[in-house]
Design a protein around this motif. Sequence first.
Motif, PDB file in Angstrom:
ATOM      1  N   SER A 156     -22.273  25.238 -45.102  1.00 52.97           N
ATOM      2  CA  SER A 156     -21.616  24.004 -45.522  1.00 52.97           C
ATOM      3  C   SER A 156     -21.018  24.207 -46.901  1.00 52.97           C
ATOM      4  O   SER A 156     -21.437  25.081 -47.665  1.00 52.97           O
ATOM      5  CB  SER A 156     -22.596  22.822 -45.530  1.00 52.97           C
ATOM      6  N   GLU A 157     -20.042  23.384 -47.209  1.00 54.50           N
ATOM      7  CA  GLU A 157     -19.396  23.433 -48.513  1.00 54.50           C
ATOM      8  C   GLU A 157     -19.997  22.353 -49.392  1.00 54.50           C
ATOM      9  O   GLU A 157     -19.940  21.165 -49.059  1.00 54.50           O
ATOM     10  CB  GLU A 157     -17.899  23.228 -48.359  1.00 54.50           C
ATOM     11  N   ALA A 158     -20.580  22.745 -50.525  1.00 52.05           N
ATOM     12  CA  ALA A 158     -21.220  21.774 -51.415  1.00 52.05           C
ATOM     13  C   ALA A 158     -20.188  21.045 -52.254  1.00 52.05           C
ATOM     14  O   ALA A 158     -20.164  19.813 -52.305  1.00 52.05           O
ATOM     15  CB  ALA A 158     -22.249  22.459 -52.303  1.00 52.05           C
ATOM     16  N   VAL A 159     -19.335  21.798 -52.937  1.00 51.48           N
ATOM     17  CA  VAL A 159     -18.347  21.182 -53.820  1.00 51.48           C
ATOM     18  C   VAL A 159     -17.248  22.189 -54.121  1.00 51.48           C
ATOM     19  O   VAL A 159     -17.500  23.388 -54.219  1.00 51.48           O
ATOM     20  CB  VAL A 159     -19.014  20.696 -55.135  1.00 51.48           C
ATOM     21  N   TRP A 192     -25.616  18.272 -58.761  1.00 47.69           N
ATOM     22  CA  TRP A 192     -25.273  17.764 -57.438  1.00 47.69           C
ATOM     23  C   TRP A 192     -26.522  17.660 -56.579  1.00 47.69           C
ATOM     24  O   TRP A 192     -27.469  18.428 -56.738  1.00 47.69           O
ATOM     25  CB  TRP A 192     -24.247  18.680 -56.743  1.00 47.69           C
ATOM     26  N   SER A 194     -27.716  18.393 -53.040  1.00 51.80           N
ATOM     27  CA  SER A 194     -27.238  19.232 -51.931  1.00 51.80           C
ATOM     28  C   SER A 194     -27.425  18.571 -50.571  1.00 51.80           C
ATOM     29  O   SER A 194     -26.727  18.902 -49.616  1.00 51.80           O
ATOM     30  CB  SER A 194     -27.961  20.577 -51.945  1.00 51.80           C
ATOM     31  N   LYS A 197     -24.691  15.749 -50.668  1.00 50.11           N
ATOM     32  CA  LYS A 197     -23.422  16.246 -51.228  1.00 50.11           C
ATOM     33  C   LYS A 197     -22.850  15.264 -52.245  1.00 50.11           C
ATOM     34  O   LYS A 197     -21.628  15.133 -52.396  1.00 50.11           O
ATOM     35  CB  LYS A 197     -22.392  16.509 -50.110  1.00 50.11           C
ATOM     36  N   GLN A 198     -23.715  14.600 -52.983  1.00 53.54           N
ATOM     37  CA  GLN A 198     -23.285  13.613 -53.963  1.00 53.54           C
ATOM     38  C   GLN A 198     -23.344  14.182 -55.376  1.00 53.54           C
ATOM     39  O   GLN A 198     -24.285  14.882 -55.739  1.00 53.54           O
ATOM     40  CB  GLN A 198     -24.158  12.358 -53.888  1.00 53.54           C
TER      41      GLN A 198
END
Length: 432
Positions: A156-159, A192, A194, A197-198
């Motif tokens: 997954s892409e975190a940021v 962040w 994880s 994802k906020q």
Amino acid sequence: MRSRCPLEKRLLQKRNSRENLDRFIPNRSAMDFDFAHYMLTQGRKGKENSSRYGKDYRKQLAEAMNMNRTRILAFKNKPPPPVELFPSNFSSFPQDKPANSEPQRHIPQTPETTLDAPHLIDDYYLNLLDWGSSNVIAIALADTVYLWDATDHSTSEAVTFEVEMGPVTSVSWAVDGRHIAVGLDNSEVQLWDSTTKQYLRTLRGCHRSRVGSLAWNNHILTTGGMDGRIVNNDVRIRSHMVETYRGHEREVCGLKWSASGQQLASGGNDNLLHIWDNRSVAPTQWLHRLEDHTAAVKALAWCPFQRNLLASGGGGNDRCIKFWNTHTGACLNSVDTGSQVCALLWNMNERELLSSHGFTQNQLALWKYPSMVRIAELTGHTSRVLYMAQSPNGCTVASAAGERLNFWNVFGDPEEVKPSPKEPFAHVNRIR
């Protein structure tokens, strides 16, 4: 054509274990070649002249010369069994057991899994890989932080950051394995969540340039920058900067807190290694200023089985792994590895140390401590292995180099389940 998708599994062709095996060669030391030569050369002459002597004489001569054998290249008789000096039920002390009584652990020479890691920055002074306690790997590829779950192998892409903020220069998991700190090229540090994802908050004002190293100590996030400053940030409060360490003249590229949370080791591009102790009267004044390395000090690892023991590794002009008593500041040992030392990891279950290297072999080396005998070398990378991270159970090591992320089962099976880490954002007393 190879896929460029980040953290996609790469299929590697494994070498056949039956390739290049040597043929069987008999043990020549167990053969009687003198007797064979006699039978081939002199034996026939003996038969021709046998009429000159009686039958009894020839029999006694054969027995004396051990010639009553029909096979020429015959093996000698096995030696008699050794005489037992002690009865079989004799029990010795545990320390008297032979060194080879325990089976040697098998160390695979090829990675278990390989993932693509395109756009991984090749910069010795950055720290772009970390493995959290929730068994998720965080890796920074240019302006994006990706997460790879080692349990279900999902990505997954975190940021992803704007160009003017990035690239990402460091990543570090909090002890809870949920919150992650991300250092940026524009001198900021972001926190962040994880799981959701906020975005949580941004730590500003700590540094004047990029933040290349991060280290957690419960709720304290320690940051190291290119400006040579080291800052303790209390992530629970609004005015997060609580302490500033000044001792490095150039970029801080290595930061590690001890397991007790009482001592901090910092390494820099000024070839200096500092030990800081938060129990001292002046915690922002170094306890030890160590100047033995002759290149940048990035690789740092606190020993899990011996307090106040720190391993450090030097860059290309140094190439040494040094061991320190951080209580006295004494250098206990120094080993020239022959190449740039990029990262260090201790085995949690055995007295072993793993090092990753740069030019010229780009290998991982496993050492036995304290003898520092090299047990194994792993050569699965084609460029310098700048980043390493260890799984929560201590068995598997992830190494990142070039555009590849390799996973090695180098430390074997854990002896016991490690206790789960504490929640760093819970209300605890502030460290003073």
